[in-house]
Design a protein around this motif. Structure first.
Motif, mmCIF file in Angstrom:
data_model
loop_
_atom_site.group_PDB
_atom_site.id
_atom_site.type_symbol
_atom_site.label_atom_id
_atom_site.label_comp_id
_atom_site.label_asym_id
_atom_site.label_seq_id
_atom_site.Cartn_x
_atom_site.Cartn_y
_atom_site.Cartn_z
ATOM 1 N N ILE A 155 4.116 7.467 -3.153
ATOM 2 C CA ILE A 155 4.073 6.365 -2.181
ATOM 3 C C ILE A 155 3.208 5.183 -2.639
ATOM 4 O O ILE A 155 3.671 4.043 -2.604
ATOM 5 C CB ILE A 155 3.701 6.896 -0.782
ATOM 6 N N PRO A 156 1.961 5.427 -3.119
ATOM 7 C CA PRO A 156 1.179 4.255 -3.550
ATOM 8 C C PRO A 156 1.884 3.449 -4.644
ATOM 9 O O PRO A 156 1.896 2.214 -4.590
ATOM 10 C CB PRO A 156 -0.110 4.880 -4.086
ATOM 11 N N GLY B 82 -6.915 2.519 3.618
ATOM 12 C CA GLY B 82 -6.551 3.133 4.893
ATOM 13 C C GLY B 82 -5.068 2.963 5.203
ATOM 14 O O GLY B 82 -4.422 3.866 5.754
ATOM 15 N N ALA B 83 -4.548 1.805 4.816
ATOM 16 C CA ALA B 83 -3.125 1.542 5.072
ATOM 17 C C ALA B 83 -2.274 2.452 4.182
ATOM 18 O O ALA B 83 -1.285 3.035 4.639
ATOM 19 C CB ALA B 83 -2.807 0.077 4.794
ATOM 20 N N ILE B 84 -2.662 2.588 2.928
ATOM 21 C CA ILE B 84 -1.921 3.466 2.005
ATOM 22 C C ILE B 84 -1.911 4.889 2.550
ATOM 23 O O ILE B 84 -0.878 5.565 2.560
ATOM 24 C CB ILE B 84 -2.571 3.451 0.598
ATOM 25 N N GLU C 247 13.618 3.022 3.747
ATOM 26 C CA GLU C 247 12.774 2.659 4.893
ATOM 27 C C GLU C 247 11.424 2.107 4.399
ATOM 28 O O GLU C 247 10.917 1.113 4.930
ATOM 29 C CB GLU C 247 12.553 3.886 5.796
ATOM 30 N N LEU C 248 10.876 2.742 3.377
ATOM 31 C CA LEU C 248 9.607 2.280 2.821
ATOM 32 C C LEU C 248 9.749 0.856 2.286
ATOM 33 O O LEU C 248 8.924 -0.021 2.525
ATOM 34 C CB LEU C 248 9.158 3.205 1.687
ATOM 35 N N ARG C 249 10.831 0.643 1.575
ATOM 36 C CA ARG C 249 11.101 -0.667 0.984
ATOM 37 C C ARG C 249 11.216 -1.746 2.070
ATOM 38 O O ARG C 249 10.597 -2.801 1.972
ATOM 39 C CB ARG C 249 12.411 -0.531 0.206
ATOM 40 N N ASN C 250 11.944 -1.454 3.133
ATOM 41 C CA ASN C 250 12.078 -2.408 4.234
ATOM 42 C C ASN C 250 10.740 -2.667 4.904
ATOM 43 O O ASN C 250 10.424 -3.786 5.281
ATOM 44 C CB ASN C 250 13.081 -1.896 5.272
ATOM 45 N N ALA D 154 -4.611 -1.213 7.720
ATOM 46 C CA ALA D 154 -3.904 -0.213 8.518
ATOM 47 C C ALA D 154 -3.430 -0.820 9.843
ATOM 48 O O ALA D 154 -2.346 -0.501 10.337
ATOM 49 C CB ALA D 154 -4.805 0.996 8.755
ATOM 50 N N ALA D 155 -4.253 -1.745 10.381
ATOM 51 C CA ALA D 155 -3.906 -2.350 11.673
ATOM 52 C C ALA D 155 -2.653 -3.216 11.591
ATOM 53 O O ALA D 155 -2.030 -3.506 12.610
ATOM 54 C CB ALA D 155 -5.082 -3.195 12.187
#
Ligand SMILES: Nc1ncnc2c1ncn2[C@@H]1O[C@H](COP(=O)(O)OP(=O)(O)OP(=O)(O)O)[C@@H](O)[C@H]1O
Ligand SMILES: [Mg+2]
Length: 463
Positions: free
Chosen positions: A319-320, A344-346, A360-363, A379-380
């Protein structure tokens, strides 16, 4: 835009001055050198876009300078100018890679034309290169999880052969990417890669789509049509969503695989084809066979080399890398300043379940790149569903209440209940807009329609 810079190397001050006037008048940046040595030094320091080079100069002569310039940077166009324009110098200069040869005395218009041609050619070549590079980047398979490495190893083994490949995996995991990668690395890479989405073509048209038809072979067949198998001759055919083929089509495809020949609808003639077949499906074909919906013999023909692409949630290590890859890609694509992403977002992205997998990740990343105001994605900034997935996956409540899930005796019933609930949830989130929902959950619209029908989901049932 920076001005186009022209380096003029000529020992005659009068020529340099007149070229300076002409060039600056035309809006070019002028750099002048009186000797070959000086010219080479300036070519290195000033990074000109083009060089106008005199041949007869004291010290290092123009043809030698040309050699040095080519060795330094063979993409730098050089136009040679000479007062001693014999055919042989012209020929030699051209052999050494000069773009053009101009004789003194010259009209400034002649110089300008040659210069524009050379710059155009260079621009085209640059564009070509960056296009090629863009294509490569688009087709890159990102990830270094053990699971993806296994997929890549299988791709490497399958590519040079003619064996039929069956790619299985959830929607959006990269099945098409795998298929294209196999074709690009095969001996057929110069031939066509013909894609057929078996789920998107209406049942009554699929055979003529695959095998072609003769004019008048059925109502509406006003012209003859060459089928996809014939189009893919010597190349690769990609049978996408192969699990959605009807029994009749399955039988015909099996025959092509066995005999290597096709028959157009309405024709008794058989046509030999040399086609490599790659098939993909997000259905579980073993299950489909058990239910009598997919031919076992076809399955074995297709699955000579089976490749399973695991869902993204089973390889969170990727994912990263994928996020960074797509952040870079979409910043470039949308002309926005590259952003950073907070740890935190990762982490939140790694915890999420990614039902739509990489699509979905790409979008999601594309939306974040466009919608996030600051330089860093926190993350927010993530959409609600993503932020709240901390602490693991909470299956959405089924519409019919928990009882439905409790009643689910088999794993399949459970899965179907969860899938139905998920779809209703997502549809509701997207105001029952099918296209939008399909995009968000990363599935083709056709597939979403099928699911709605299968689960008898309508907006009315949402209550
Ligand atoms: N390993 C990867 N690295 C980078 N991009 C990927 C990777 N895998 C998939 N993608 C990208 O994710 C998107 C979805 O992939 P693809 O279309 O190949 O999935 P699929 O399995 O064929 O999905 P579906 O079943 O819905 O047809 C594409 O944009 C693809 O380029
Ligand atoms: Mg696909």
């Amino acid at each position: 835009m920076p001005k186009t810079r022209i380096l003029v190397i000529d020992d005659e001050a009068a020529i340099r001055d007149s070229l300076r006037m002409t060039l600056e008048y035309e809006g070019y940046d002028f750099v002048g050198a009186a000797t070959g040595q000086e010219g080479i030094a300036l070519a290195e320091r000033e990074a000109p876009d083009l060089v106008l080079l005199d041949v007869k100069m004291p010290g290092m002569d123009g043809l030698e300078v040309l050699d040095r310039l080519r060795a330094m940077n063979d993409a730098l166009p050089v136009v040679v100018i000479s007062g001693h324009g014999t055919i042989s110098t012209a020929v030699e200069a051209t052999k050494k890679g000069a773009f053009d040869f101009i004789e003194k005395p010259f009209a400034s218009e002649r110089v300008l034309v040659s210069l524009r041609n050379a710059l155009d050619q260079r621009r085209l070549r640059d564009e070509n290169r960056s296009l090629k590079k863009a294509v490569e980047v688009r087709h890159q398979m990102i990830g270094e999880s053990g699971a993806l490495k296994q997929v890549m190893a299988a791709v490497g083994r399958a590519a040079p052969t003619n064996a039929t490949v069956l790619i299985q995996g959830e929607s959006g995991v990269g099945k098409e990417l795998v298929a294209r990668t196999i074709h690009r690395n095969s001996l057929r890479s110069r031939e066509r890669f013909v894609q057929v989405n078996c789920a998107a073509i209406p049942e009554e048209l699929i055979e003529s789509e695959l095998f072609g038809h003769e004019k008048g072979s059925f109502t509406g067949a006003t012209e003859k049509q060459v089928g996809k198998f014939e189009q893919a001759d010597r190349g690769t055919i990609f049978l996408d969503e192969v699990g959605d083929m009807s029994a009749k089509t399955q039988a015909k495809v099996l025959r092509v695989l066995q005999e290597g020949e096709v028959e157009r609808l309405g024709s008794a003639r058989t046509i030999k084809v040399d086609v490599r077949v790659i098939a993909a499906t997000n259905k579980n074909l073993e299950e489909e066979i058990e239910k009598g919906r997919f031919r076992e013999d076809l399955y074995f023909r297709l699955a000579v080399i089976p490749i399973f692409v695991p869902p993204l949630r089973e390889r969170p290590e990727d994912i990263p890398l994928l996020v960074r890859h797509y952040m870079e890609y979409f910043s470039r694509e949308n002309n926005v300043r590259p952003k950073r992403i907070a740890a935190g977002a990762i982490e939140a992205l790694q915890r999420y379940r990614w039902k739509g997998n990489i699509r979905e990740l790409r979008n999601t990343v594309e939306r974040l790149i466009i919608m996030t105001g600051g330089d860093t994605i926190e993350a927010a900034d993530l959409p609600d569903g993503l932020r709240s997935s901390s602490g693991g996956f909470v299956p959405p409540k089924p519409v019919g209440g928990d009882a439905d899930q409790a009643k689910a005796g088999t794993l399949r019933e459970f899965k179907e209940n969860a899938e139905r609930a998920f779809l209703v949830e997502k549809l509701r989130e997207n105001g029952w807009n099918i296209s939008k929902t399909a995009e968000v959950i990363g599935t083709p619209r056709s597939n979403l329609y099928k699911k709605l029908e299968q689960y008898q989901i309508t907006q009315d049932s949402d209550g």
